[in-house]
Design a protein around this motif. Structure first.
Motif, PDB file in Angstrom:
ATOM      1  N   LEU A   1       0.823  -1.206   0.000  1.00  0.00           N
ATOM      2  CA  LEU A   1       0.000   0.000   0.000  1.00  0.00           C
ATOM      3  C   LEU A   1       0.859   1.259   0.000  1.00  0.00           C
ATOM      4  CD1 LEU A   1      -2.622  -1.264   2.582  1.00  0.00           C
ATOM      5  CD2 LEU A   1      -3.064  -0.855   0.153  1.00  0.00           C
ATOM      6  N   VAL A   2       1.948   1.230   0.785  1.00  0.00           N
ATOM      7  CA  VAL A   2       2.877   2.369   0.811  1.00  0.00           C
ATOM      8  C   VAL A   2       3.564   2.505  -0.540  1.00  0.00           C
ATOM      9  CG1 VAL A   2       5.117   3.120   1.739  1.00  0.00           C
ATOM     10  CG2 VAL A   2       3.249   2.507   3.292  1.00  0.00           C
ATOM     11  N   ALA A   3       3.980   1.392  -1.121  1.00  0.00           N
ATOM     12  CA  ALA A   3       4.660   1.451  -2.414  1.00  0.00           C
ATOM     13  C   ALA A   3       3.748   2.037  -3.483  1.00  0.00           C
ATOM     14  CB  ALA A   3       5.138   0.054  -2.821  1.00  0.00           C
ATOM     15  N   VAL A   4       2.494   1.625  -3.500  1.00  0.00           N
ATOM     16  CA  VAL A   4       1.548   2.152  -4.500  1.00  0.00           C
ATOM     17  C   VAL A   4       1.301   3.638  -4.277  1.00  0.00           C
ATOM     18  CG1 VAL A   4      -0.839   2.048  -5.298  1.00  0.00           C
ATOM     19  CG2 VAL A   4       0.454  -0.069  -4.956  1.00  0.00           C
TER      20      VAL A   4
ATOM     21  N   VAL B   1       7.571   8.838 -18.637  1.00  0.00           N
ATOM     22  CA  VAL B   1       8.388   8.008 -17.748  1.00  0.00           C
ATOM     23  C   VAL B   1       7.462   7.056 -17.005  1.00  0.00           C
ATOM     24  CG1 VAL B   1      10.006   7.968 -15.805  1.00  0.00           C
ATOM     25  CG2 VAL B   1      10.029   9.906 -17.409  1.00  0.00           C
ATOM     26  N   VAL B   2       7.735   5.771 -17.069  1.00  0.00           N
ATOM     27  CA  VAL B   2       7.020   4.780 -16.264  1.00  0.00           C
ATOM     28  C   VAL B   2       7.734   4.670 -14.922  1.00  0.00           C
ATOM     29  CG1 VAL B   2       6.438   2.335 -16.058  1.00  0.00           C
ATOM     30  CG2 VAL B   2       6.178   3.506 -18.254  1.00  0.00           C
ATOM     31  N   VAL B   3       6.978   4.715 -13.826  1.00  0.00           N
ATOM     32  CA  VAL B   3       7.594   4.706 -12.505  1.00  0.00           C
ATOM     33  C   VAL B   3       7.037   3.558 -11.679  1.00  0.00           C
ATOM     34  CG1 VAL B   3       5.904   6.348 -11.576  1.00  0.00           C
ATOM     35  CG2 VAL B   3       8.136   6.117 -10.466  1.00  0.00           C
ATOM     36  N   ASP B   4       7.906   2.936 -10.894  1.00  0.00           N
ATOM     37  CA  ASP B   4       7.479   1.935  -9.926  1.00  0.00           C
ATOM     38  C   ASP B   4       8.292   2.105  -8.655  1.00  0.00           C
ATOM     39  OD1 ASP B   4       9.754   0.710 -11.524  1.00  0.00           O
ATOM     40  OD2 ASP B   4       9.550  -0.814  -9.955  1.00  0.00           O
ATOM     41  N   VAL B   5       7.821   1.514  -7.559  1.00  0.00           N
ATOM     42  CA  VAL B   5       8.430   1.698  -6.242  1.00  0.00           C
ATOM     43  C   VAL B   5       8.613   0.347  -5.559  1.00  0.00           C
ATOM     44  CG1 VAL B   5       8.084   2.642  -3.913  1.00  0.00           C
ATOM     45  CG2 VAL B   5       7.545   4.044  -5.921  1.00  0.00           C
ATOM     46  N   ILE B   6       9.771   0.194  -4.926  1.00  0.00           N
ATOM     47  CA  ILE B   6      10.064  -0.998  -4.116  1.00  0.00           C
ATOM     48  C   ILE B   6      10.457  -0.535  -2.719  1.00  0.00           C
ATOM     49  CG2 ILE B   6      11.526  -3.028  -3.827  1.00  0.00           C
ATOM     50  CD1 ILE B   6      11.969  -3.043  -6.838  1.00  0.00           C
ATOM     51  N   CYS B   7       9.816  -1.102  -1.700  1.00  0.00           N
ATOM     52  CA  CYS B   7      10.166  -0.832  -0.302  1.00  0.00           C
ATOM     53  C   CYS B   7      10.938  -2.013   0.268  1.00  0.00           C
ATOM     54  CB  CYS B   7       8.913  -0.616   0.553  1.00  0.00           C
ATOM     55  SG  CYS B   7       7.853   0.741   0.036  1.00  0.00           S
ATOM     56  N   VAL B   8      11.993  -1.724   1.015  1.00  0.00           N
ATOM     57  CA  VAL B   8      12.785  -2.784   1.643  1.00  0.00           C
ATOM     58  C   VAL B   8      12.900  -2.516   3.138  1.00  0.00           C
ATOM     59  CG1 VAL B   8      14.119  -3.249  -0.447  1.00  0.00           C
ATOM     60  CG2 VAL B   8      14.976  -1.578   1.211  1.00  0.00           C
TER      61      VAL B   8
END
Length: 371
Positions: A333-336, A351-358
């Motif tokens: 949910l945070v990544a989205v 620009v296509v963007v995506d997010v990864i949380c670690v």
């Protein structure tokens, strides 16, 4: 530094912090002293130079030598109250006369890097002495030549004691600047705790990636997240941007200088700040909003008891652990939400963007799809 009604000078005056001098200013002062000695036999000490905005600082010499048609002067960099890795470094300039018509030629001595990748303001193979410091040195060589009867045709070799070791703590290896430090500065003045140097390095990183033909770059908050995106996407080193806390700087520059895809990867807590609309992720300038996390958790199926526990959790990661234990995908949910905030900043750029949380161990705890 004169009266100032606003801007960086006003900020410096308000904080009471002491400004310092760039490596470019130090190299210019060292060059001025060395060329003067070459023409007159005497080193001016202190040596005074004029900066691009008209300031006229004086520098004490820390080293000097004159022999065999060469003069060397050295100046210890004083970065003021800025936590600069080059504070205290000895910047040397060695000057020798060239045949008439040669102009000013620059060379990298020990501890100064060489450009090995395109996308920077200098050509591949050039010493990492940036354009403004080069211009400052040319102007001061011309002044000294006019004053003491020289031709102004010289070779300037800039070196930095222990520069190659110091450079390992900078962006230089990532940018393809090998063998040492860069000689930098546009004003000659270091403003304490300025974000500008880091943001500028982010911009140069995007430039290098684009020049290398990279279509997918990643803005990472640290080394752990860098390892994650390399494992996920196999990205080469020059496609990795050390954005630190400056998510906004990455997004705004990529908006103006697009790449096909941008991945943002970082710690869950930091990226929860981006999800909440913060573009500066530093702990001194934004905080994890656990009320916001509680709202996301509710949207993901959390009951009121869990939402209340998230809202009162000690840290963002604690909130994440509570949700994970209850089967609520707070990381996703945070990544989205962070992706959607980033997409908004990009303002329709291609620009296509995506997010990864670690987490701190580098385990992926949340991811978005591309948008």
């Amino acid at each position: 530094m004169g009266e100032a009604k606003g801007g960086r000078s006003a900020q410096l005056k308000h904080t009471g912090l002491r400004h310092g001098w760039t490596t470019g200013a130090c190299a210019t002062a060292a060059t001025t002293a060395a060329y003067t000695a070459l023409l007159t036999g005497d080193f001016p000490d202190p040596v005074t130079i004029t900066l691009p905005k008209g300031q006229t600082p004086s520098f004490a010499l820390a080293a000097e030598s004159l022999a065999d048609g060469r003069a060397m002067a050295g100046i210890v960099k004083d970065a003021g109250d800025d936590p600069d890795v080059t504070h205290g470094a000895l910047i040397r300039a060695t000057v020798r006369v060239l045949p008439r018509g040669s102009g000013v030629v620059f060379a990298a001595g020990p501890g100064v890097g060489t450009i090995t990748r395109p996308g920077l303001p200098l050509d591949v193979g050039e010493p990492a002495i940036n354009p403004v410091p080069r211009q400052m040195m040319r102007e001061h060589v011309a002044l000294v030549a006019g004053r003491y009867g020289g031709t102004g045709d010289v070779e300037i070799t800039v070196s930095v004691d222990h520069g190659e070791e110091i450079a390992r703590s900078t962006w230089n290896p990532r940018l393809g600047i090998l063998g040492g430090l860069s000689i930098l500065g546009t004003t000659g003045i270091v403003v304490p705790y300025s974000c500008s140097a880091w943001i500028d390095s982010i911009r140069r990183g995007v430039d290098v990636a684009r020049a290398a033909g990279r279509t997918h770059v990643a803005g990472c908050t640290g080394s752990t997240s860098e390892k994650t995106v390399v494992a996920e996407y196999g990205l080469p080193e020059d496609a990795l941007l050390d954005m630190g806390d400056f998510a906004g700087a990455v997004l705004k520059y990529v908006r103006r200088h697009p790449v096909d895809r941008l991945t943002i990867c970082g710690g869950f807590a930091k990226l929860s700040k981006l999800a909440a609309g913060h573009l500066d992720l530093h702990s001194a300038r934004s905080q994890v909003d656990k009320g916001f996390l509680a709202e996301l958790a509710r949207a993901g199926g959390a009951d009121e008891s869990l939402a209340a526990a998230v809202s009162s959790a000690n840290t963002g990661l604690a909130a994440l652990q509570l949700c994970t234990a209850s089967g609520v995908p707070l990381g996703d949910l945070v990544a989205v939400a962070a992706r959607d905030e980033a997409w908004g900043v990009l303002r329709g750029a291609p620009v296509v963007v995506d997010v990864i949380c670690v987490d701190r161990a580098g385990v992926v705890v949340g991811r978005s799809g591309p948008r």
